[in-house]
Design a protein around this motif. Structure first.
Motif, PDB file in Angstrom:
ATOM      1  N   ALA A  33       0.559  -1.004   0.095  1.00 51.63           N
ATOM      2  CA  ALA A  33       0.276   0.093  -0.318  1.00 51.63           C
ATOM      3  C   ALA A  33       1.311   1.109   0.029  1.00 51.63           C
ATOM      4  O   ALA A  33       2.076   1.745   0.443  1.00 51.63           O
ATOM      5  N   SER A  34       0.672   1.795  -1.330  1.00 50.49           N
ATOM      6  CA  SER A  34       1.179   3.511  -1.300  1.00 50.49           C
ATOM      7  C   SER A  34       0.406   4.435  -0.609  1.00 50.49           C
ATOM      8  O   SER A  34      -0.573   4.304  -0.987  1.00 50.49           O
ATOM      9  N   PHE A  35       0.239   5.029   0.639  1.00 52.50           N
ATOM     10  CA  PHE A  35      -0.138   6.541   0.912  1.00 52.50           C
ATOM     11  C   PHE A  35       1.010   7.655   0.426  1.00 52.50           C
ATOM     12  O   PHE A  35       1.629   7.959   0.313  1.00 52.50           O
ATOM     13  N   ILE A  36      -0.604   8.826   0.293  1.00 49.28           N
ATOM     14  CA  ILE A  36      -0.384  10.060  -0.679  1.00 49.28           C
ATOM     15  C   ILE A  36      -0.742  10.685   0.689  1.00 49.28           C
ATOM     16  O   ILE A  36      -2.007  10.592   0.489  1.00 49.28           O
ATOM     17  N   GLY A  37      -0.071  11.858   1.396  1.00 52.49           N
ATOM     18  CA  GLY A  37      -0.922  12.194   2.229  1.00 52.49           C
ATOM     19  C   GLY A  37       0.187  13.573   2.488  1.00 52.49           C
ATOM     20  O   GLY A  37       1.064  14.365   1.894  1.00 52.49           O
ATOM     21  N   PRO A  38      -1.132  14.781   3.390  1.00 52.56           N
ATOM     22  CA  PRO A  38      -0.094  16.065   3.862  1.00 52.56           C
ATOM     23  C   PRO A  38       0.873  15.609   4.445  1.00 52.56           C
ATOM     24  O   PRO A  38       0.666  15.259   4.839  1.00 52.56           O
ATOM     25  N   SER A  39       1.859  16.977   4.537  1.00 52.05           N
ATOM     26  CA  SER A  39       2.868  17.391   6.024  1.00 52.05           C
ATOM     27  C   SER A  39       1.581  17.611   6.842  1.00 52.05           C
ATOM     28  O   SER A  39       0.878  17.983   7.364  1.00 52.05           O
ATOM     29  N   MET A  40       2.052  17.316   7.572  1.00 51.70           N
ATOM     30  CA  MET A  40       1.623  17.243   9.280  1.00 51.70           C
ATOM     31  C   MET A  40       0.969  18.675   9.267  1.00 51.70           C
ATOM     32  O   MET A  40       0.026  18.395  10.053  1.00 51.70           O
ATOM     33  N   ASP A  41       1.479  19.696   8.889  1.00 50.81           N
ATOM     34  CA  ASP A  41       1.470  21.053   9.758  1.00 50.81           C
ATOM     35  C   ASP A  41       0.193  21.705   8.904  1.00 50.81           C
ATOM     36  O   ASP A  41       0.515  23.293   9.101  1.00 50.81           O
ATOM     37  N   VAL A  42      -0.001  21.508   7.822  1.00 49.66           N
ATOM     38  CA  VAL A  42      -0.497  22.282   6.459  1.00 49.66           C
ATOM     39  C   VAL A  42      -1.979  21.521   6.960  1.00 49.66           C
ATOM     40  O   VAL A  42      -2.693  21.264   7.387  1.00 49.66           O
ATOM     41  N   VAL A  43      -2.876  23.373   7.032  1.00 50.78           N
ATOM     42  CA  VAL A  43      -3.856  23.283   7.552  1.00 50.78           C
ATOM     43  C   VAL A  43      -4.899  22.080   6.139  1.00 50.78           C
ATOM     44  O   VAL A  43      -4.494  22.841   5.082  1.00 50.78           O
ATOM     45  N   ILE A  44      -6.005  22.061   6.483  1.00 52.68           N
ATOM     46  CA  ILE A  44      -6.867  20.761   5.412  1.00 52.68           C
ATOM     47  C   ILE A  44      -8.314  21.449   6.048  1.00 52.68           C
ATOM     48  O   ILE A  44      -8.708  21.925   7.169  1.00 52.68           O
ATOM     49  N   GLY A  46      -1.253  17.119  11.336  1.00 53.56           N
ATOM     50  CA  GLY A  46      -1.204  16.563  12.424  1.00 53.56           C
ATOM     51  C   GLY A  46      -1.797  16.682  13.400  1.00 53.56           C
ATOM     52  O   GLY A  46      -1.806  15.044  14.867  1.00 53.56           O
ATOM     53  N   ASP A  47      -2.370  17.668  14.436  1.00 59.22           N
ATOM     54  CA  ASP A  47      -3.761  17.616  15.212  1.00 59.22           C
ATOM     55  C   ASP A  47      -5.239  15.972  13.948  1.00 59.22           C
ATOM     56  O   ASP A  47      -5.083  15.771  14.911  1.00 59.22           O
ATOM     57  N   PHE A  48      -5.600  16.016  13.289  1.00 58.08           N
ATOM     58  CA  PHE A  48      -6.171  15.046  12.728  1.00 58.08           C
ATOM     59  C   PHE A  48      -5.691  13.943  13.316  1.00 58.08           C
ATOM     60  O   PHE A  48      -6.116  13.109  13.955  1.00 58.08           O
ATOM     61  N   THR A  49      -4.583  13.571  12.878  1.00 56.25           N
ATOM     62  CA  THR A  49      -3.849  12.096  13.157  1.00 56.25           C
ATOM     63  C   THR A  49      -4.299  11.684  14.570  1.00 56.25           C
ATOM     64  O   THR A  49      -4.037  10.478  15.098  1.00 56.25           O
ATOM     65  N   ARG A  50      -3.440  11.877  15.408  1.00 57.39           N
ATOM     66  CA  ARG A  50      -3.732  12.822  16.984  1.00 57.39           C
ATOM     67  C   ARG A  50      -5.079  11.691  17.234  1.00 57.39           C
ATOM     68  O   ARG A  50      -5.345  10.994  18.314  1.00 57.39           O
ATOM     69  N   THR A  51      -6.243  12.297  16.609  1.00 60.38           N
ATOM     70  CA  THR A  51      -7.606  12.355  17.285  1.00 60.38           C
ATOM     71  C   THR A  51      -7.670  11.035  16.711  1.00 60.38           C
ATOM     72  O   THR A  51      -8.442   9.547  17.013  1.00 60.38           O
ATOM     73  N   TYR A  52      -7.401  10.784  15.486  1.00 62.68           N
ATOM     74  CA  TYR A  52      -7.786   9.589  14.145  1.00 62.68           C
ATOM     75  C   TYR A  52      -6.927   7.932  15.033  1.00 62.68           C
ATOM     76  O   TYR A  52      -7.498   6.782  14.963  1.00 62.68           O
ATOM     77  N   ILE A  53      -6.258   7.803  15.516  1.00 66.37           N
ATOM     78  CA  ILE A  53      -5.958   6.771  16.308  1.00 66.37           C
ATOM     79  C   ILE A  53      -6.058   6.623  17.625  1.00 66.37           C
ATOM     80  O   ILE A  53      -6.270   5.503  18.115  1.00 66.37           O
ATOM     81  N   THR A  54      -6.926   7.982  17.966  1.00 62.08           N
ATOM     82  CA  THR A  54      -7.503   7.193  19.662  1.00 62.08           C
ATOM     83  C   THR A  54      -9.205   6.399  18.657  1.00 62.08           C
ATOM     84  O   THR A  54      -9.955   5.632  19.363  1.00 62.08           O
ATOM     85  N   ASP A  55      -9.672   6.956  17.651  1.00 62.53           N
ATOM     86  CA  ASP A  55     -10.991   7.060  17.010  1.00 62.53           C
ATOM     87  C   ASP A  55     -11.167   6.114  16.308  1.00 62.53           C
ATOM     88  O   ASP A  55     -12.699   5.422  16.931  1.00 62.53           O
ATOM     89  N   THR A  56     -10.737   5.896  15.748  1.00 58.89           N
ATOM     90  CA  THR A  56     -10.863   4.330  15.120  1.00 58.89           C
ATOM     91  C   THR A  56     -10.945   2.976  15.678  1.00 58.89           C
ATOM     92  O   THR A  56     -12.103   2.267  15.556  1.00 58.89           O
ATOM     93  N   PRO A  57     -10.081   3.126  17.005  1.00 58.33           N
ATOM     94  CA  PRO A  57      -9.930   1.602  17.351  1.00 58.33           C
ATOM     95  C   PRO A  57     -11.387   1.633  18.359  1.00 58.33           C
ATOM     96  O   PRO A  57     -11.760   0.302  18.883  1.00 58.33           O
ATOM     97  N   LYS A  58     -12.061   2.989  18.750  1.00 57.57           N
ATOM     98  CA  LYS A  58     -12.908   3.302  19.801  1.00 57.57           C
ATOM     99  C   LYS A  58     -14.512   2.493  18.703  1.00 57.57           C
ATOM    100  O   LYS A  58     -15.759   2.941  19.218  1.00 57.57           O
ATOM    101  N   GLY A  59     -14.379   2.098  17.244  1.00 55.43           N
ATOM    102  CA  GLY A  59     -15.939   2.212  16.407  1.00 55.43           C
ATOM    103  C   GLY A  59     -15.808   3.934  15.831  1.00 55.43           C
ATOM    104  O   GLY A  59     -17.090   3.843  15.376  1.00 55.43           O
ATOM    105  N   LYS A  60     -15.621   5.132  16.414  1.00 51.61           N
ATOM    106  CA  LYS A  60     -15.947   6.358  16.748  1.00 51.61           C
ATOM    107  C   LYS A  60     -15.284   6.556  15.085  1.00 51.61           C
ATOM    108  O   LYS A  60     -14.249   6.336  14.305  1.00 51.61           O
ATOM    109  N   ASP A  61     -16.217   7.154  13.887  1.00 53.15           N
ATOM    110  CA  ASP A  61     -16.403   7.863  12.748  1.00 53.15           C
ATOM    111  C   ASP A  61     -15.538   9.484  12.883  1.00 53.15           C
ATOM    112  O   ASP A  61     -15.466  10.495  13.725  1.00 53.15           O
ATOM    113  N   PRO A  62     -13.891   9.162  12.595  1.00 52.02           N
ATOM    114  CA  PRO A  62     -12.878  10.182  13.197  1.00 52.02           C
ATOM    115  C   PRO A  62     -13.160  11.941  12.470  1.00 52.02           C
ATOM    116  O   PRO A  62     -12.273  12.440  12.928  1.00 52.02           O
ATOM    117  N   LEU A  63     -14.100  11.324  11.792  1.00 49.72           N
ATOM    118  CA  LEU A  63     -14.525  13.246  10.585  1.00 49.72           C
ATOM    119  C   LEU A  63     -15.483  13.229  11.536  1.00 49.72           C
ATOM    120  O   LEU A  63     -15.475  15.178  11.766  1.00 49.72           O
TER     121      LEU A  63
END
Length: 261
Positions: free
Chosen positions: A205-216, A237-254
């Motif tokens: 799997a090849s993932f292409i994404g933003p740099s950590m400090d870019v505003v989305i 960067g802020d999103f990735t920190r919440t993503y790794i806690t929301d996803t295993p709980k079955g929560k929609d990270p968005l």
């Protein structure tokens, strides 16, 4: 595409002593990292996967951290990473055209990140007891998956899991969470999982994404009075920190990013 699967198999066939120098349990390890299962704690089911992950761009800054055994690893994966990145950027350009965004919208910081996830799913004596990977959507912009010739990927559509059968010499292209937000919901992130099998399976799997400090945020040209933004602004960067806690709980990270109407 075939060479990387062969070389990846050669890597995972190496003795444990050779592979373990890449092993790390630190989910924040940004180097070349080997792990088993996934990072999410408190597993309700075991995830039947070995995984090697490394950064690919800029190639010259990271290739020396990659395995040098098998001897062809850096050469084969280096060439592959450059070509698959070029393909991903071409697809993003076509998505720009389809959405009506200015050409090159995804160039620069929105596609600065690029890393590769080499997935080895060993033969499982009872595939009904485990999963390869749980339900999730990728947090980046776009994923290009080389899934070889062994099935295992399933995508969620209308609350049903649908098998994505491998096609020879073809990539599976996943829309990721950031692309859903930038398109203001016009494109939907693909939720998927991997089931185990009684035969070995290798995917790249090849993932292409933003740099950590870019505003989305939703692209301004896709937002209007009649089509208001659906999502708040945030840094990747802020999103990735919440993503790794929301996803295993079955929560929609968005969900926490949505603007309430």
């Amino acid at each position: 595409m075939k060479d990387v699967l062969v070389v990846a198999t050669e890597f995972f066939d190496l003795p444990v002593e050779e592979k373990k120098r890449f092993y790390s349990e630190d989910p924040h390890d940004q180097g070349c990292r080997l792990k088993t299962s996934i990072d999410f704690a408190r597993e309700k089911v075991h995830f039947w996967r070995d995984n090697l992950r490394h950064i690919c761009h800029p190639l010259e800054e990271h290739i020396q951290q990659w395995p040098d055994n098998p001897a062809r690893y850096r050469e084969v994966f280096g060439l592959y990473s450059v070509e698959v990145r070029n393909l991903g950027l071409r697809i993003l350009d076509l998505i720009c055209e389809g959405l009506g965004l200015e050409a090159g919208y995804f160039e620069g910081e929105l596609s600065q990140g690029h890393f590769m996830s080499v997935n080895h799913y060993p033969p499982c004596p009872d595939p009904t007891l485990v999963l390869g990977l749980p339900k999730h959507g990728d947090p980046f912009t776009i994923t290009l998956l080389n899934q070889g010739d062994v099935p295992g990927l399933q995508v969620l559509k209308d609350d049903q899991w649908i098998a994505v059968e491998p096609l020879p010499n073809a990539f599976v292209v996943n829309i990721n969470h950031m692309l859903q937000i930038i398109s203001n919901g016009k494109l939907k992130s693909a939720y998927h999982r991997v089931v185990a099998s009684n035969v070995a399976r290798m995917t790249i799997a090849s993932f292409i994404g933003p740099s950590m400090d870019v505003v989305i945020q939703p692209a301004k040209s896709l937002v209007s009075e009649s089509n208001p933004p659906l999502y708040k602004c945030f840094t990747f960067g802020d999103f990735t920190r919440t993503y790794i806690t929301d996803t295993p709980k079955g929560k929609d990270p968005l969900e926490h990013l949505m603007i309430q109407s």
